[in-house]
Design a protein around this motif. Structure first.
Motif, PDB file in Angstrom:
ATOM      1  N   PHE A  24      10.544   8.268  -4.452  1.00  0.00           N
ATOM      2  CA  PHE A  24       9.572   7.315  -3.905  1.00  0.00           C
ATOM      3  C   PHE A  24      10.274   6.541  -2.804  1.00  0.00           C
ATOM      4  O   PHE A  24      11.470   6.711  -2.567  1.00  0.00           O
ATOM      5  N   GLY A  25       9.525   5.719  -2.085  1.00  0.00           N
ATOM      6  CA  GLY A  25      10.112   5.061  -0.933  1.00  0.00           C
ATOM      7  C   GLY A  25      10.373   6.059   0.176  1.00  0.00           C
ATOM      8  O   GLY A  25       9.643   7.035   0.352  1.00  0.00           O
ATOM      9  N   SER A  90       3.018   0.811  -8.141  1.00  0.00           N
ATOM     10  CA  SER A  90       2.334   0.643  -6.852  1.00  0.00           C
ATOM     11  C   SER A  90       1.100  -0.241  -7.011  1.00  0.00           C
ATOM     12  O   SER A  90       0.295  -0.360  -6.093  1.00  0.00           O
ATOM     13  N   ASN A 102       6.199   0.354  -2.483  1.00  0.00           N
ATOM     14  CA  ASN A 102       6.574   1.662  -1.943  1.00  0.00           C
ATOM     15  C   ASN A 102       6.480   1.677  -0.420  1.00  0.00           C
ATOM     16  O   ASN A 102       7.354   2.216   0.268  1.00  0.00           O
TER      17      ASN A 102
END
Length: 379
Positions: A24-25, A90, A102
């Motif tokens: 993620f990110g 999120s 995110n």
């Protein structure tokens, strides 16, 4: 709520252990020292603390991101290289939140890994010590990752302050949003005091706390000379926190040594600044096995205890300090490491922890008032 569009990612440690998970990110690859933080809150402050520069951070708290991102809590424009969490959220549910967690990580180019057993990872780091590793969402073999890790320098000997310090001096006059125990009557009696702060990777909240205690701060780069400092005629001098190995910050150690010998101006050091004071006083530092990074470290001496926030991987060797020159004022009560000192017969002191952080309790905020009091006595 977990991102349903899972992309594989993994963490590879220098000892060959692999933790497969999901990305993620930002996407890509990050490498550096793998460390962990035990705090239950404040992930935005932690991720933007310059003291984490060059590191990949594991959060022991199981879910990160549920309060989103706001405009107030970032400590700097500097970020960790990557983060590792059990789960990320999120779904923002805080009234101050302006941005999805995110989305913010993508904008800041911070690579994230989730879905791994963070408890198992932390146990490895506690047993074997903090170690270098690679976090990647790219299709890299473990063998290629281990080859890259072997080329990454260890934290010992790294002067990272030069990477995070300000390039030009600037004036800071913004106060903290909270006053804690500061009374209006106290501030009315306090003369406006001028502090020169040496920036080794300073946090915004430290500057804000000093302003709230009646100061204005001129922030100088870490390579500033004795002449640079004294020419500004400060009432006090502050040595900030920062990343890397304190013994490698030669310019800061030399400056501290000269100012301590000068001895007429009150001085206060926090974290890396505290370690630089210890080195300037003839002491030595060493690397801790896995560091102190969290919000509930008990520190004190003589039956007085403070609950403190800490973020450091090195400590001062107490046996290297001369009792004729310096007095130890605080110990970390978990492992008895040096957590505070003051110079005998001079208005100079430092602490290993972060009194500005207020990790629930505000036990250590009195240190700012102590610094101000030392300055006022000499004005």
């Amino acid at each position: 709520m977990i991102n349903p569009y899972k992309k594989n990612a993994k963490l590879v440690l220098s000892n060959g252990i692999v933790f497969p998970g999901f990305s993620f990110g930002a996407s890509g690859t990050a490498f550096g020292e793998i460390v962990f933080n035990t705090g239950m809150t404040g992930y935005q402050e932690v991720i933007t603390d310059p003291s984490y520069y060059g590191q990949i951070l594991t959060f022991t708290y199981p879910e990160i991101g549920n309060t989103g991102i706001n405009l107030e809590d970032s400590e700097s424009s500097i970020n960790v290289k990557g983060i590792i969490v059990r789960n990320y959220s999120s779904n923002n549910s805080n009234w101050r939140s302006l941005k999805d967690f995110n989305q913010w990580l993508v904008e800041k180019n911070i690579i994230g890994l989730y879905g791994i057993d963070t408890r198992a990872l932390v146990k490895i780091l506690r047993s074997n010590g903090s170690m270098n590793g690679i976090l990647t969402s790219e299709d890299k073999t473990v063998e290629n990752c281990l080859k890259k890790i072997s080329e990454i320098p260890k934290m010992e000997g790294l002067n990272l302050s030069k990477e995070v310090t300000t390039k030009q001096q600037y004036l800071w006059q913004k106060p903290s949003e909270t006053t804690f125990d500061i009374r209006k009557k106290y501030l009315e009696k306090t003369k406006k005091l001028k502090i020169v702060a040496i920036d080794f990777g300073i946090k915004k909240s430290i500057l804000n706390r000093l302003v709230s205690h009646g100061c204005e701060i001129l922030v100088l780069p870490y390579r500033s000379s004795l002449k640079d400092v004294l020419s500004n005629k400060p009432d006090g001098i502050f040595f900030s926190n920062g990343p890397g190995d304190p013994s490698s910050v030669n310019e800061g150690i030399d400056l501290a040594r000269s100012l301590i010998e000068y001895g007429e101006i009150p001085m206060f050091g926090i974290c890396l600044g505290h370690q630089i004071f210890g080195l300037a006083l003839g002491g030595a530092t060493y690397k801790l096995q896995f560091g102190h990074r969290g919000l509930n470290h008990p520190c004190g001496k003589n039956n007085k205890i403070e609950i403190t926030s800490q973020n450091h991987g090195f400590a001062i060797d107490p046996n290297s300090l001369s009792k004729d020159i310096v007095k130890i004022t605080h110990h970390n009560l978990n492992d008895n490491t040096v957590a505070g000192l003051e110079v005998n017969n001079k208005p100079i002191f430092s602490v290993q922890f972060h009194p500005e952080a207020g990790p629930g309790p505000h036990d250590s905020d009195y240190l700012f008032k102590k610094f101000v009091s030392l300055m006022l006595e000499r004005c």
